[in-house]
Design a protein around this motif. Structure first.
Motif, mmCIF file in Angstrom:
data_model
loop_
_atom_site.group_PDB
_atom_site.id
_atom_site.type_symbol
_atom_site.label_atom_id
_atom_site.label_comp_id
_atom_site.label_asym_id
_atom_site.label_seq_id
_atom_site.Cartn_x
_atom_site.Cartn_y
_atom_site.Cartn_z
ATOM 1 N N ALA A 296 40.450 31.078 45.463
ATOM 2 C CA ALA A 296 40.027 29.686 45.342
ATOM 3 C C ALA A 296 38.530 29.597 45.079
ATOM 4 O O ALA A 296 38.066 28.685 44.430
ATOM 5 N N ASP A 297 37.777 30.543 45.597
ATOM 6 C CA ASP A 297 36.333 30.567 45.403
ATOM 7 C C ASP A 297 35.920 31.997 45.089
ATOM 8 O O ASP A 297 35.938 32.862 45.969
ATOM 9 N N PRO A 298 35.542 32.275 43.842
ATOM 10 C CA PRO A 298 35.213 33.652 43.466
ATOM 11 C C PRO A 298 33.951 34.181 44.162
ATOM 12 O O PRO A 298 33.675 35.372 44.088
#
Length: 128
Positions: free
Chosen positions: A5-7
């Protein structure tokens, strides 16, 4: 939250998580305490440091434009160098470069930094 969801989020290696001083449950408890009883929470956090003079006033905050201020531990006197480095050198068996209890192998990077930081002030004072 998933790392997909959040690299910019990376999973904590399990061996790091096992050595951590705080897990998710203790973090939530600290967060709740800081929100519900902030003076007591920060007074307790201040006890983690070694003070020359311990603070009696924890915070003094005003967001009024005519009297804006944010002061933390304003009557305390702190030796930052002692708290950031010296007390850790004193805690580890064998002193600088000894490797005892530092979590680093003898002669490793952390030990070299401790030794350099501990010996540099001595070199300066020896020249006086």
């Amino acid at each position: 939250m998933s790392t997909q969801a959040d690299p910019n989020l990376y999973p904590v290696p399990s061996e790091w998580a096992q050595r951590a001083r705080m897990n998710h449950a203790s973090w939530e408890a600290a967060r709740t305490s800081a929100r519900e009883t902030p003076d007591a929470f920060w007074r307790e956090q201040a006890r983690r440091l070694e003070w020359v003079t311990a603070p009696t006033r924890i915070k003094d905050v005003s967001f009024d434009k005519a009297d804006f201020r944010i002061r933390w531990f304003e009557d305390g006197v702190l030796n930052v160098a002692w708290n950031c480095l010296d007390r850790h050198l004193a805690e580890h068996a064998g002193g600088p470069g000894g490797g005892g209890g530092t979590g680093a192998e003898p002669g490793g990077g952390l030990n070299r930094v401790h030794h350099a930081c501990d010996s540099s002030p001595n070199q300066i004072t020896d020249r006086e």
